[in-house]
Design a protein around this motif. Structure first.
Motif, PDB file in Angstrom:
ATOM      1  N   PHE A  20      27.656  30.718  14.429  1.00  0.00           N
ATOM      2  CA  PHE A  20      27.934  32.063  13.931  1.00  0.00           C
ATOM      3  C   PHE A  20      28.180  32.053  12.425  1.00  0.00           C
ATOM      4  CE2 PHE A  20      30.773  35.559  12.904  1.00  0.00           C
ATOM      5  CZ  PHE A  20      30.108  36.623  13.474  1.00  0.00           C
ATOM      6  N   ILE A  21      28.971  31.100  11.956  1.00  0.00           N
ATOM      7  CA  ILE A  21      29.276  31.014  10.524  1.00  0.00           C
ATOM      8  C   ILE A  21      28.014  30.724   9.722  1.00  0.00           C
ATOM      9  CG2 ILE A  21      30.487  29.603   8.810  1.00  0.00           C
ATOM     10  CD1 ILE A  21      32.803  29.423  10.885  1.00  0.00           C
ATOM     11  N   GLN A  22      27.160  29.829  10.222  1.00  0.00           N
ATOM     12  CA  GLN A  22      25.900  29.522   9.532  1.00  0.00           C
ATOM     13  C   GLN A  22      24.964  30.725   9.530  1.00  0.00           C
ATOM     14  OE1 GLN A  22      25.209  26.790   7.800  1.00  0.00           O
ATOM     15  NE2 GLN A  22      23.209  27.605   7.224  1.00  0.00           N
ATOM     16  N   ALA A  23      24.872  31.421  10.650  1.00  0.00           N
ATOM     17  CA  ALA A  23      24.008  32.603  10.725  1.00  0.00           C
ATOM     18  C   ALA A  23      24.505  33.694   9.779  1.00  0.00           C
ATOM     19  CB  ALA A  23      23.964  33.127  12.157  1.00  0.00           C
ATOM     20  N   PHE A  24      25.812  33.886   9.709  1.00  0.00           N
ATOM     21  CA  PHE A  24      26.376  34.888   8.808  1.00  0.00           C
ATOM     22  C   PHE A  24      26.052  34.545   7.354  1.00  0.00           C
ATOM     23  CE2 PHE A  24      29.544  37.383   6.625  1.00  0.00           C
ATOM     24  CZ  PHE A  24      29.660  38.522   7.420  1.00  0.00           C
ATOM     25  N   LYS A  25      26.145  33.250   7.033  1.00  0.00           N
ATOM     26  CA  LYS A  25      25.831  32.794   5.672  1.00  0.00           C
ATOM     27  C   LYS A  25      24.368  33.051   5.329  1.00  0.00           C
ATOM     28  CE  LYS A  25      25.867  28.691   2.763  1.00  0.00           C
ATOM     29  NZ  LYS A  25      26.097  27.255   2.709  1.00  0.00           N
ATOM     30  N   GLU A  26      23.474  32.774   6.263  1.00  0.00           N
ATOM     31  CA  GLU A  26      22.052  32.962   6.000  1.00  0.00           C
ATOM     32  C   GLU A  26      21.657  34.439   5.959  1.00  0.00           C
ATOM     33  OE1 GLU A  26      19.782  30.616   8.737  1.00  0.00           O
ATOM     34  OE2 GLU A  26      20.718  28.750   8.076  1.00  0.00           O
ATOM     35  N   LEU A  27      22.272  35.248   6.801  1.00  0.00           N
ATOM     36  CA  LEU A  27      21.918  36.669   6.848  1.00  0.00           C
ATOM     37  C   LEU A  27      22.486  37.470   5.680  1.00  0.00           C
ATOM     38  CD1 LEU A  27      22.318  37.424  10.649  1.00  0.00           C
ATOM     39  CD2 LEU A  27      20.190  37.355   9.340  1.00  0.00           C
ATOM     40  N   PHE A  28      23.746  37.196   5.326  1.00  0.00           N
ATOM     41  CA  PHE A  28      24.432  38.029   4.341  1.00  0.00           C
ATOM     42  C   PHE A  28      24.767  37.293   3.051  1.00  0.00           C
ATOM     43  CE2 PHE A  28      25.630  39.695   8.579  1.00  0.00           C
ATOM     44  CZ  PHE A  28      24.976  40.921   8.488  1.00  0.00           C
TER      45      PHE A  28
END
Length: 80
Positions: A40-48
């Motif tokens: 989740f933290i990695q996805a949030f970093k990549e998306l936003f």
């Protein structure tokens, strides 16, 4: 086991729900056993393009539970 204590940890879909905040925090904790928090933290970093911490991960689950409790409260189905 006391039914009231069981209802704190189990969401009974289609029936009255109690303390969704605790339930969603518990769900977030259980998902962290399977490394979902890192995903989740990695996805949030990549998306936003924003860095978040594990505290933000749990805060998001807290907010989802709060919104769920507010919806139940305003619908009149919140059980204390």
């Amino acid at each position: 086991m006391n039914k009231k204590i069981l209802n704190l940890f189990i969401l009974k879909w289609g029936q009255e729900k109690e303390m969704m905040i605790v339930s969603f925090l518990l769900i977030g904790w259980i998902l962290s056993w399977f490394k979902f928090n890192k995903l989740f933290i990695q996805a949030f970093k990549e998306l936003f393009n924003k860095e978040i911490t594990i505290a933000s991960y749990y805060f998001i689950f807290f907010c989802i539970g709060t919104i769920g409790d507010l919806i139940l409260f305003f619908n009149g189905t919140y059980k204390v």
